[in-house]
Write a protein that holds these residues in place. Structure first.
Motif, PDB file in Angstrom:
ATOM      1  N   LEU A 191      27.211  26.790  38.784  1.00  0.00           N
ATOM      2  CA  LEU A 191      26.909  26.907  40.216  1.00  0.00           C
ATOM      3  C   LEU A 191      26.254  28.255  40.530  1.00  0.00           C
ATOM      4  N   GLY A 192      25.979  29.039  39.483  1.00  0.00           N
ATOM      5  CA  GLY A 192      25.339  30.332  39.698  1.00  0.00           C
ATOM      6  C   GLY A 192      26.306  31.433  40.072  1.00  0.00           C
ATOM      7  N   VAL A 193      27.584  31.164  39.928  1.00  0.00           N
ATOM      8  CA  VAL A 193      28.609  32.168  40.228  1.00  0.00           C
ATOM      9  C   VAL A 193      29.046  32.816  38.915  1.00  0.00           C
ATOM     10  N   SER A 194      28.972  34.142  38.833  1.00  0.00           N
ATOM     11  CA  SER A 194      29.421  34.824  37.619  1.00  0.00           C
ATOM     12  C   SER A 194      30.858  35.305  37.818  1.00  0.00           C
ATOM     13  N   VAL A 195      31.601  35.356  36.710  1.00  0.00           N
ATOM     14  CA  VAL A 195      32.998  35.800  36.768  1.00  0.00           C
ATOM     15  C   VAL A 195      33.036  37.297  36.485  1.00  0.00           C
ATOM     16  N   ARG A 196      33.546  38.062  37.439  1.00  0.00           N
ATOM     17  CA  ARG A 196      33.533  39.518  37.305  1.00  0.00           C
ATOM     18  C   ARG A 196      34.806  40.050  36.673  1.00  0.00           C
ATOM     19  N   CYS A 197      35.896  39.321  36.863  1.00  0.00           N
ATOM     20  CA  CYS A 197      37.184  39.801  36.386  1.00  0.00           C
ATOM     21  C   CYS A 197      38.153  38.629  36.286  1.00  0.00           C
ATOM     22  N   LYS A 198      39.043  38.686  35.288  1.00  0.00           N
ATOM     23  CA  LYS A 198      40.112  37.687  35.180  1.00  0.00           C
ATOM     24  C   LYS A 198      41.446  38.418  35.166  1.00  0.00           C
ATOM     25  N   LEU A 199      42.404  37.872  35.909  1.00  0.00           N
ATOM     26  CA  LEU A 199      43.743  38.448  35.961  1.00  0.00           C
ATOM     27  C   LEU A 199      44.770  37.408  35.557  1.00  0.00           C
ATOM     28  N   VAL A 200      45.808  37.839  34.849  1.00  0.00           N
ATOM     29  CA  VAL A 200      46.957  36.984  34.562  1.00  0.00           C
ATOM     30  C   VAL A 200      48.192  37.695  35.077  1.00  0.00           C
ATOM     31  N   ILE A 201      48.959  37.014  35.945  1.00  0.00           N
ATOM     32  CA  ILE A 201      50.175  37.615  36.492  1.00  0.00           C
ATOM     33  C   ILE A 201      51.316  36.607  36.457  1.00  0.00           C
ATOM     34  N   GLY A 202      52.535  37.113  36.597  1.00  0.00           N
ATOM     35  CA  GLY A 202      53.709  36.251  36.549  1.00  0.00           C
ATOM     36  C   GLY A 202      53.968  35.548  37.872  1.00  0.00           C
ATOM     37  N   ASP A 203      54.988  34.675  37.861  1.00  0.00           N
ATOM     38  CA  ASP A 203      55.356  33.943  39.085  1.00  0.00           C
ATOM     39  C   ASP A 203      56.136  34.864  40.020  1.00  0.00           C
ATOM     40  N   ASP A 204      55.468  35.877  40.533  1.00  0.00           N
ATOM     41  CA  ASP A 204      56.114  36.868  41.391  1.00  0.00           C
ATOM     42  C   ASP A 204      55.300  37.022  42.675  1.00  0.00           C
ATOM     43  N   PRO A 205      55.912  36.701  43.830  1.00  0.00           N
ATOM     44  CA  PRO A 205      55.151  36.701  45.092  1.00  0.00           C
ATOM     45  C   PRO A 205      54.428  38.025  45.347  1.00  0.00           C
ATOM     46  N   ALA A 206      55.118  39.161  45.093  1.00  0.00           N
ATOM     47  CA  ALA A 206      54.502  40.464  45.361  1.00  0.00           C
ATOM     48  C   ALA A 206      53.281  40.669  44.469  1.00  0.00           C
ATOM     49  N   ASP A 207      53.414  40.316  43.171  1.00  0.00           N
ATOM     50  CA  ASP A 207      52.286  40.499  42.247  1.00  0.00           C
ATOM     51  C   ASP A 207      51.126  39.581  42.608  1.00  0.00           C
ATOM     52  N   ILE A 208      51.431  38.335  43.007  1.00  0.00           N
ATOM     53  CA  ILE A 208      50.375  37.391  43.375  1.00  0.00           C
ATOM     54  C   ILE A 208      49.615  37.911  44.597  1.00  0.00           C
ATOM     55  N   GLY A 209      50.365  38.372  45.592  1.00  0.00           N
ATOM     56  CA  GLY A 209      49.728  38.901  46.799  1.00  0.00           C
ATOM     57  C   GLY A 209      48.879  40.121  46.490  1.00  0.00           C
ATOM     58  N   ALA A 210      49.430  41.026  45.677  1.00  0.00           N
ATOM     59  CA  ALA A 210      48.700  42.252  45.332  1.00  0.00           C
ATOM     60  C   ALA A 210      47.417  41.907  44.581  1.00  0.00           C
ATOM     61  N   ALA A 211      47.502  40.954  43.644  1.00  0.00           N
ATOM     62  CA  ALA A 211      46.320  40.564  42.869  1.00  0.00           C
ATOM     63  C   ALA A 211      45.245  39.987  43.786  1.00  0.00           C
ATOM     64  N   LEU A 212      45.664  39.162  44.737  1.00  0.00           N
ATOM     65  CA  LEU A 212      44.708  38.548  45.658  1.00  0.00           C
ATOM     66  C   LEU A 212      44.015  39.612  46.505  1.00  0.00           C
ATOM     67  N   LEU A 213      44.797  40.520  47.071  1.00  0.00           N
ATOM     68  CA  LEU A 213      44.224  41.559  47.935  1.00  0.00           C
ATOM     69  C   LEU A 213      43.328  42.504  47.133  1.00  0.00           C
ATOM     70  N   LEU A 214      43.682  42.704  45.850  1.00  0.00           N
ATOM     71  CA  LEU A 214      42.841  43.529  44.978  1.00  0.00           C
ATOM     72  C   LEU A 214      41.509  42.825  44.702  1.00  0.00           C
ATOM     73  N   ALA A 215      41.588  41.503  44.527  1.00  0.00           N
ATOM     74  CA  ALA A 215      40.396  40.748  44.109  1.00  0.00           C
ATOM     75  C   ALA A 215      39.391  40.598  45.247  1.00  0.00           C
ATOM     76  N   ILE A 216      39.901  40.440  46.474  1.00  0.00           N
ATOM     77  CA  ILE A 216      39.023  40.104  47.609  1.00  0.00           C
ATOM     78  C   ILE A 216      37.815  41.035  47.739  1.00  0.00           C
ATOM     79  N   PRO A 217      38.025  42.382  47.742  1.00  0.00           N
ATOM     80  CA  PRO A 217      36.837  43.233  47.919  1.00  0.00           C
ATOM     81  C   PRO A 217      35.854  43.162  46.761  1.00  0.00           C
ATOM     82  N   LYS A 218      36.308  42.652  45.597  1.00  0.00           N
ATOM     83  CA  LYS A 218      35.435  42.613  44.424  1.00  0.00           C
ATOM     84  C   LYS A 218      34.722  41.281  44.271  1.00  0.00           C
ATOM     85  N   ALA A 219      35.053  40.293  45.098  1.00  0.00           N
ATOM     86  CA  ALA A 219      34.558  38.942  44.844  1.00  0.00           C
ATOM     87  C   ALA A 219      34.161  38.234  46.125  1.00  0.00           C
ATOM     88  N   ASP A 220      33.248  37.266  45.972  1.00  0.00           N
ATOM     89  CA  ASP A 220      32.920  36.362  47.076  1.00  0.00           C
ATOM     90  C   ASP A 220      33.855  35.167  47.054  1.00  0.00           C
TER      91      ASP A 220
END
Lengths: 322, 322
Positions: A38-67
């Motif tokens: 689809l013409g979308v390149s992958v800039r970064c991949k993250l693997v995190i555990g089933d932890d709400p705080a880590d999931i939220g932090a990863a998402l907020l970290l990713a947003i400014p770096k990605a469309d």
């Protein structure tokens, strides 16, 4: 959403088992291939555990770096599955039960004559404003959350559910916003030559394919990549590239459609109406095993002998002791 | 560094090829196992491309979440390899050429009668204050950077260099600071039973091994994990667990030392001084192939027949047409 807005993706895989020495996130390979097309390149991949705080932090970290942020896993019905709640909390969206989703899950159980376990009710909770991505192969619905700054796509972890949902629901939603020149790949198999020989022989071709790098894996595969607006345009470009490789590699080039050596051997035997029997020694059955790994190989594989020790060589194959 | 300071790790894999549909970061599995044995759990894994800004951002993101950040890849001599420079810049450390490292690289080339390419000189640049981790299997030295808030370990990407360097240099530096109860694992193989049967039979055991979860992989492996101060204590705990599993699984338990089915068959044949020949049909040589995959199997594998089609069954094995 404006065209050409989705260029860079971050993929987040959720699952504590993915942080052990025994498991890898392989879903990201499927997602990368689809996103690249689809013409979308992958800039970064993250693997995190089933932890709400880590999931939220990863998402907020990713947003400014990605469309686009693609999150996989943790949508199941158990208490360990917290992705839905974590994403909603991180984006400040309340969860509301979706009547349609609840009904769909209930009917899925009813179809097997089972009542819906209370735990599965959680799977009907949807962040306010999110679109539901139906799951053709399971109970967990996916989520499409469009924000001014990012598109957040939440998909289930089981590959069968992930693949089905992406192709049935996510892809069509992404295409209009992506819709740019995609990256299409093709694998060329080479055999009977060393990696350095293939590298040297192929380099004149792929040096002129700078935009299509050709890394060489251990078993000597050439990976061609082409940017194109449509799969048809990509096919033409890749046909040209493989044509050039055939010219320099000749008969050493086994296939340019990803087919393995044993598949190509099978095609040739079928085409010639020939059948094969094998007599193996130190390969110990590996040749027969690979030939018969190909579906429908009974049409051209007779069978064979595995003469592993010397006595067998003499008895089965009449090999001279000398 | 105070004891018990290193509890949580973040692993960052650097390499643009790891963001394509063709490659996975497998180094993190090795690192996770080694870190777990030192009592360090992996909290997050990141994969990023060979981009200085992304490498720096990933490192600064990881530091507050971890006591130790392990970065792999991008230490090679080419222009694509920017990890060394990116880490130094992110931590605000100037790069200085290390005379010993430069000499070591030069002598490595000299040993092969080659002059050191100018590009390899970059590999002798070390961030000020960093300790050098020697590379027994390559030219790229690793880095050990100790900061008040975090330990940053930079290792080469090629598995052979990574494994050698970790075990020879990184492990001993981590041990005193980690030095807590490590997580040790053991794999138990079960055969001839369905996953659900094994799950049900084994659950009474591993429900009492809560701290030692037993995920069940497709081919029915039971993964036991035990926290212990020493490998010896771990062995005793895992022996007890496997003993309980043997009691409930009986002969279905193939091995408790990670040995595969074919390895166990080989051990039994050796022990009894017996030899084996196989007659296969639809397995098409797979049995012979697996038996002979085991080193030294010629001591007990005679050979076999692969009677794949019906004609072969009759001709080779005298199977009745009826």
């Amino acid at each position: 959403m404006a065209r050409d807005q989705l260029r860079r993706a971050v993929i987040i895989a959720v699952g504590s088992e993915l942080l052990t020495p025994d498991r890898l996130d392989t879903n990201s390979l499927f997602l990368t291939q689809r996103l690249n097309e689809l013409g979308v390149s992958v800039r970064c991949k993250l693997v995190i555990g089933d932890d709400p705080a880590d999931i939220g932090a990863a998402l907020l970290l990713a947003i400014p770096k990605a469309d686009i942020v693609v999150i996989t896993g943790g949508l199941g019905p158990t208490e360990d599955d917290v992705t839905r709640e974590a994403v909603a909390a991180a984006l400040g969206l309340p969860l509301e039960e979706d009547a349609e989703v609840a009904a769909a899950i209930r009917s899925r159980f009813a179809a097997r004559g089972l009542p819906m376990p209370a735990t599965n009710r959680r799977q009907a909770l949807i962040p306010k404003g999110a679109a539901v991505l139906p799951n053709p192969n399971g109970t967990a619905p996916g989520l499409w959350i469009e924000r001014p700054e990012v598109v957040c796509v939440v998909l289930p972890g089981p590959p069968r559910e992930l693949h089905g949902m992406f192709d049935a629901a996510a892809r069509s939603r992404l295409a209009p916003a992506a819709g740019r020149r995609g990256i299409f790949r093709r694998v060329v198999h080479v055999t009977g030559r060393t990696e350095s020989y293939v590298d040297e022989a192929a380099s004149p071709v792929y040096s002129r394919w700078r935009s299509a790098p050709v890394p060489i894996a251990g078993q000597i595969e050439l990976h061609l990549a082409a940017r194109a607006a449509t799969p048809e345009d990509a096919a033409r470009a890749l046909d040209a590239a493989t044509g050039e490789l055939e010219a320099v590699l000749g008969r050493d080039l086994v296939s340019s459609d990803g087919a393995s050596l044993e598949e190509v051997v099978g095609r040739l035997l079928r085409a010639r109406g020939q059948r094969v029997a094998v007599a193996e020694s130190c390969t110990g059955g590996l040749i027969a095993s690979r030939l018969t790994d190909v579906p429908g190989s009974s049409a051209y594989v007779h069978g064979g002998w595995v003469a592993y020790d010397n006595a067998a060589k003499t008895a089965q194959l009449g090999v001279d002791r000398g």
